[in-house]
Design an enzyme around this catalytic site. Structure first.
Site, PDB file in Angstrom:
ATOM      1  N   HIS A 139      -3.873   5.873   3.307  1.00 19.76           N
ATOM      2  CA  HIS A 139      -4.529   4.649   2.851  1.00 19.76           C
ATOM      3  C   HIS A 139      -3.863   3.403   3.426  1.00 19.76           C
ATOM      4  CE1 HIS A 139      -5.859   1.678  -0.290  1.00 19.76           C
ATOM      5  NE2 HIS A 139      -6.962   2.392  -0.233  1.00 19.76           N
ATOM      6  N   SER A 166     -11.073  -1.265  -0.847  1.00 16.64           N
ATOM      7  CA  SER A 166      -9.802  -1.182  -0.132  1.00 16.64           C
ATOM      8  C   SER A 166      -9.983  -1.456   1.350  1.00 16.64           C
ATOM      9  CB  SER A 166      -9.186   0.209  -0.304  1.00 16.64           C
ATOM     10  OG  SER A 166      -8.565   0.370  -1.538  1.00 16.64           O
ATOM     11  N   ASP A 179       0.844  -1.199   0.000  1.00 18.74           N
ATOM     12  CA  ASP A 179       0.000   0.000   0.000  1.00 18.74           C
ATOM     13  C   ASP A 179       0.883   1.255   0.000  1.00 18.74           C
ATOM     14  OD1 ASP A 179      -2.372   1.748   0.592  1.00 18.74           O
ATOM     15  OD2 ASP A 179      -3.304  -0.179   0.961  1.00 18.74           O
TER      16      ASP A 179
END
Length: 740
Positions: free
Chosen positions: A232, A558, A170
């Site tokens: 994220h 996600s 990520d």
């Protein structure tokens, strides 16, 4: 109980789609539904170029060396270097070979001009080359929503995932965040070979490895390249395996104890993304993760459209990882609800869609005529008065583009002191719409969904009092505005509410099947919590409040993907000898197809959701398998004949499929089949009863599908399921039938 397992080598691509809910009541077979949609607000600045104007980065597949003794890293890299033009390798400029892949594929990544690529293609052993692709991210209460309890069940039986290593690809990580505390954790297992490439004191028994494969981050941040400046990666890592953190909240809402699904599992972080995620970096991270010794890979990344598996870096890299015993969970994509929008649909991947959870952060739009419409909002200012204010529609001037509240669009009408109704869409981020309303002097905003989003409300940290309402509610509010000369409205902020009886509902953005590269395999495999998920964040969200909590709420597949990665870690901890296929089968066959209120799972329109929500050349197969393949000399099977936990059938004539199952429950147990046949389809199962005299015993059954008369001959897809039921357990396989 028993699980399906693979009895034939599968070298074919196989996809389709489906949504399920994990059932925490059944032994270790958990069930739930997940999705992915994540909308990040990127830091300003563009991605730094990796290539010159005359060169590109290519992913190059080659045959392995003929000399089988070349199995050391230096020898294999020398073999790869032999494909490069001599002038390149002797140059003193920045190295043109970017990565040599040692574990996940036979080949390398290199920057080449078109002329140089032609020279590489002429070398003996060359298979294929293509420019690398750019991939994108697919982006408190969820453990309880999934039925995880500290004192009983899977959490206790798996010791919260103790000893399992989850690798996360990520945007990096935030060391020092309380979600990554190692309090009460043991050191990593002896097999761990990874390393910490940031300040070594930033790693601990929770955060055991941190590596960077993103060149942009390395250029800008140097030794701190793995530090997450987007959020994220921090969010997804803490969702999978974050520690218990009391008093987590976002702007005073959703307060409670936050934790990952496997809170005692270890985390290995591989930064592959900045503003974008490059395929060569992802393959390099997968290569390293296999070498380092991870048990589970969590990948909340993907392309916009599904690709054939031989042409898809994640599919190729994860096939090799699966062969080495690593479980892989991937996001199903955020381009739903369009049919065929599912991505990451390779059969060796657990493809995860997204659902909501039973928590809402309620904000009700109240109109002057007394009507009220429930919506949601994270930002709920305590000083906002419930007094009715003038209400205006942003598109009152007749310009549809102004209804989207883009920058500078609210100049034709006086919106000062009013509640403004804006429409979702138009290519404008939701927070930006609120900024435009605030710029125009608006007092508050009602944001209505577009039609495809229906009742899915993925909320944001707005800059002014806001409620986000459904498309249906928005139409009624708009009708009210046009019905009176003096429309008024206000927003009633109600805070956090637990108890949505419809949950889980499949989100609008969750990628749907059928899988275009391989329609014979039902995808997505499962859905999980992916709407308005609270997890760790690198920095406080001040937003004119006194909040110092470093948590944020995000939506997307996600977010659902790491939930399932955590579940896989729990199962692996409880059953360390189970293969990735066994863990996947346990998750899929124990998944519920009903909500917590024992009703059908619905989609963004609140109508019942379907299972879609929830032959290659030698060289193409070689790319996936990583070895020489002669299809003419190798037995092949149809996609539907793979020993997969679900059935996806294109039915034009009667078809029979077999499945082999393994008893992982008690000896001397028997299962009887029950069938919920799809409309217009006759389903026969032989035998209709399975008896297991011992543990790990295998049995095979066959299923024959035949078409019968259907009332509506225009129907293209129907669905159903079969399930094997014992005195203690239920094992379910979804069925998708296509008449086209």
């Amino acid at each position: 109980m028993f699980k399906a397992h693979r009895t034939k080598e599968a070298l074919l691509p196989f996809p389709s789609s489906r949504k399920l809910l994990l059932n925490m009541d059944a032994f270790l077979f958990i069930v739930f539904t997940f999705v992915l949609s994540f909308q990040t607000h990127f830091a300003q600045g563009s991605e730094l170029p990796r290539t010159t104007s005359s060169s590109k980065t290519y992913i190059i597949h080659v045959k392995g060396p003929q000399d089988k003794s070349l199995d050391q890293t230096e020898d294999l890299e020398s073999w790869y270097h032999s494909f490069m033009p001599p002038t390149i390798m002797s140059s003193e400029e920045q190295p043109r070979m970017i990565y040599s892949y040692l574990n996940v594929m036979s080949g390398f990544a290199a920057r080449l001009t078109e002329e140089e690529l032609i020279a590489v293609e002429k070398k003996d052993g060359f298979i294929s080359a293509r420019p690398e692709r750019i991939l994108h991210r697919q982006t408190t209460n969820t453990p309880q929503f999934l039925g995880l309890q500290k004192q009983t069940g899977l959490w206790k039986e798996s010791n919260f995932g103790k000893g399992i290593i989850i690798g996360v690809l990520d945007t990096g990580i935030t060391p020092g965040h309380p979600s990554f505390s190692d309090a009460g954790m043991s050191p990593p297992p002896p097999k761990w070979k990874g390393r910490c490439e940031i300040n070594v004191t930033a790693c601990n028994n929770k955060l055991i490895g941190v590596r960077t494969f993103n060149h942009v981050a390395k250029l800008i941040k140097g030794a701190e390249a793995a530090i997450d400046d987007f959020g994220h990666g921090t969010h997804t890592a803490s969702t999978a395996a974050g520690a218990f953190v009391d008093h987590a909240e976002v702007l005073g809402n959703a307060e409670g104890t936050a934790s990952g699904i496997a809170p005692y599992a270890h985390l290995a972080i591989y930064r592959v993304c900045s503003k974008v995620c490059r395929e060569s970096d992802i393959l390099a991270a997968l290569d390293a993760a296999v070498e380092d010794g991870v048990d589970v890979l969590s990948i909340s990344l993907g392309s916009k459209r599904a690709k054939p598996f031989f042409d898809h870096g994640i599919a190729i890299g994860t096939f090799a990882a699966m062969q080495k015993g690593i479980f892989v969970s991937c996001a199903a994509g955020n381009d739903g609800p369009l049919p065929g929008s599912v991505i990451n649909g390779a059969p060796w991947i657990l493809t995860v869609g997204a659902s909501n959870i039973n928590r809402s952060i309620a904000a009700t739009a109240k109109l002057g005529n007394g009507q009220e419409f429930d919506g949601e909002s994270i930002f709920q200012p305590s000083d906002f008065s419930p007094t009715l204010l003038p209400l205006a529609y942003a598109g009152m001037n007749g310009k549809q583009e102004d209804a989207f509240c883009g920058n500078g669009s609210l100049n034709d009408i006086d919106f000062r002191g009013k509640v403004v109704l804006c429409e979702k869409g138009g290519g404008i981020e939701k927070i930006a719409k609120g900024k435009e309303v605030k710029r125009a002097g608006g007092a508050a905003m009602i944001l209505m969904n577009d039609e495809k989003s229906g009742f899915s409300l993925n909320i944001d940290v707005h800059v002014l009092p806001t409620t986000h309402v459904s498309y249906d509610a928005g139409l009624k509010i708009k009708a009210y505005i046009y019905s009176t000369a003096t429309p008024t409205a206000t927003i009633l902020f109600k805070g956090t509410i637990i108890g949505n009886s419809l949950a889980p509902v499949v989100t609008s953005f969750s990628g749907r099947g059928p899988s275009l590269p391989s329609p014979g395999i039902l995808k997505p495999d499962i859905i999980g919590p992916g709407l308005n998920i609270l997890a760790a964040w690198p920095f406080p969200l001040n937003n004119n409040t006194a909040s110092k909590s470093t948590f944020n709420i995000m939506s997307g597949t996600s977010m659902s993907c790491p939930h399932l990665s955590g579940v896989a870690a729990l199962l692996k901890s409880s059953h360390p000898h189970w293969s990735p296929a066994a863990i996947k089968s346990a998750i899929m066959t124990s998944a519920d197809i009903i909500s917590h209120e024992r009703k059908h799972i619905v989609g963004e329109t609140l109508q019942p959701a379907d299972v879609f929500a929830t032959g290659y050349k030698d060289t193409e197969v070689e790319i996936i398998a990583g070895r020489t393949i002669k299809c003419s000399e190798t037995s092949s099977i149809r996609e539907g004949e793979l020993n997969y936990p679900s059935f996806s059938v294109v039915l034009d004539s009667p078809q029979t499929f077999t499945r082999t199952v393994t008893n992982v429950g008690e000896a001397n147990s028997s299962y009887v089949v029950t069938v919920s046949a799809p409309d217009g389809v006759d389903v026969k199962v032989q035998p209709n009863k399975l008896y297991f005299s011992e543990a790990n015993q295998k049995e095979t059954y066959s299923v024959t599908f035949s078409r019968i008369e259907l009332d509506d001959e225009t129907v293209k897809y129907v669905q159903g399921f079969l399930q094997w039921v014992s005195a203690k357990h239920t094992v379910r396989s979804p069925i998708s039938i296509s008449f086209v």
